[in-house]
Enzyme design. Structure first.
Site, PDB file in Angstrom:
ATOM      1  N   LYS A   1       3.994   7.160  -1.214  1.00 40.32           N
ATOM      2  CA  LYS A   1       5.135   7.098  -0.278  1.00 40.32           C
ATOM      3  C   LYS A   1       6.446   7.014  -1.060  1.00 40.32           C
ATOM      4  CE  LYS A   1       2.076   5.232   3.167  1.00 40.32           C
ATOM      5  NZ  LYS A   1       1.909   4.527   4.396  1.00 40.32           N
TER       6      LYS A   1
ATOM      7  N   HIS B   1       2.135  13.829   7.451  1.00 36.86           N
ATOM      8  CA  HIS B   1       1.871  12.388   7.522  1.00 36.86           C
ATOM      9  C   HIS B   1       2.564  11.826   8.767  1.00 36.86           C
ATOM     10  CE1 HIS B   1       1.941   8.135   6.597  1.00 36.86           C
ATOM     11  NE2 HIS B   1       0.928   8.366   5.797  1.00 36.86           N
TER      12      HIS B   1
ATOM     13  N   GLY C   1      -0.849   1.606   0.370  1.00 37.50           N
ATOM     14  CA  GLY C   1      -0.542   0.378  -0.367  1.00 37.50           C
ATOM     15  C   GLY C   1      -1.432   0.115  -1.577  1.00 37.50           C
TER      16      GLY C   1
HETATM   17  P1  PGA Z   1      -2.010   2.319   3.886  1.00 32.82           P
HETATM   18  O1  PGA Z   1      -1.350   3.769   4.076  1.00 32.82           O
HETATM   19  O2  PGA Z   1      -3.230   2.524   3.005  1.00 32.82           O
HETATM   20  O3  PGA Z   1      -0.957   1.498   3.193  1.00 32.82           O
HETATM   21  O4  PGA Z   1      -2.379   1.814   5.218  1.00 32.82           O
HETATM   22  C1  PGA Z   1      -2.133   4.902   4.261  1.00 32.82           C
HETATM   23  C2  PGA Z   1      -1.269   6.120   4.445  1.00 32.82           C
HETATM   24  O5  PGA Z   1      -0.231   6.033   5.136  1.00 32.82           O
HETATM   25  O6  PGA Z   1      -1.587   7.190   3.919  1.00 32.82           O
END
Ligand code: PGA
Length: 249
Positions: A12, A95, A235
């Site tokens: 991200k 996404h 995360g």
């Molecule tokens: P997350 O995010 O593992 O932090 O829940 C997953 C994603 O948005 O691809």
């Protein structure tokens, strides 16, 4: 033939270029695996240093977005040829954060998916329902629509190489993972949808990931489900935990 698992990190909007190189160095000994395709999805500005930093390893690099035009007057956008030239192999498209905050539609995403294939990039196309949609009982209708529009004019041979990431929005970054049964139910439904659009062989070949609070503690159970071919990890991809997710067995 058994599908090969694919575990992709989605960084991200995290990691400056120098932090990114440090993270790749930390993860390098942890993510070695002959059984799993490992991908780092990184911010555009980190692509060049991360491609350099993973050289000599089996890790591939993904962009987190891409524009659907070849080039031109689109200030701030990244063209597919730029990604290819930089050594990128995959591109995360659609996404839920892009759909939600940046108003990308399934039609936009379809154009990007087609463009990715044109340039030899493998799309990781995301789909997923909100909590409200789940509570209304329209999860599968919604996701089938996202998949059908996203794959419009994609050939069966292209679809066979694609990756779909099922990411329930309520599970992203919330620590609230879908149960393995919930995740399997939707991933199976996506595979059935691909079989309807194309055929059984395409449905058998396409890889479907689960994403949404995947961590070192729940990866093994999720990835053991018959229609879950790995994960898209937010995360936990920024930590040593990512190595445990890759080596989930
Ligand atoms: P997350 O995010 O593992 O932090 O829940 C997953 C994603 O948005 O691809």
């Amino acid at each position: 033939m058994a599908r090969r698992k694919i575990v992709a990190g989605n960084w991200k909007m995290n990691m400056t270029p120098s932090e990114a190189v440090e993270l790749v160095k930390t993860l390098a000994p942890l993510v070695e695996s002959d059984d799993v395709d490992v991908v780092y999805g990184v911010p555009a500005i980190d692509i060049v240093p991360v491609v350099e930093a993973v050289k000599g390893s089996k890790v591939a690099v993904a962009a987190e977005n891409m524009y659907f035009e070849d080039k031109g007057a689109y200030t701030g956008e990244i063209a597919p040829a730029m990604l290819v030239d930089a050594g990128v192999k995959y591109v995360i498209l659609g996404h839920s954060e892009r759909r939600d905050y940046f108003k990308e539609t399934s039609e936009d995403i379809n154009k990007k998916v087609l463009k990715a294939f044109e340039y030899g990039l493998t799309p990781i196309m995301c789909c997923g329902e909100s909590l409200e949609q789940r509570e209304q009982g329209i999860t599968m209708d919604w996701i089938r629509q996202q998949v059908k529009v996203g794959f419009q004019n994609v050939t069966a041979d292209q679809a066979k190489t694609a990756v779909i990431a099922y990411e329930p929005i309520w599970a992203i970054g919330t620590g609230k993972t879908a149960t393995s049964e919930q995740a399997e139910e939707v991933c199976k439904g996506i595979r059935e949808c691909i079989a309807e659009i194309y055929d059984e062989a395409t449905a058998e070949a396409i890889r479907i990931q689960y994403g949404g609070s995947v961590n070192a503690g729940n990866a093994a159970e999720l990835f053991a489900m018959p229609d879950i071919d790995g994960g898209l990890v937010g995360g936990a991809s920024l930590k040593a935990d990512f190595g445990k997710i890759v080596n989930y067995k």
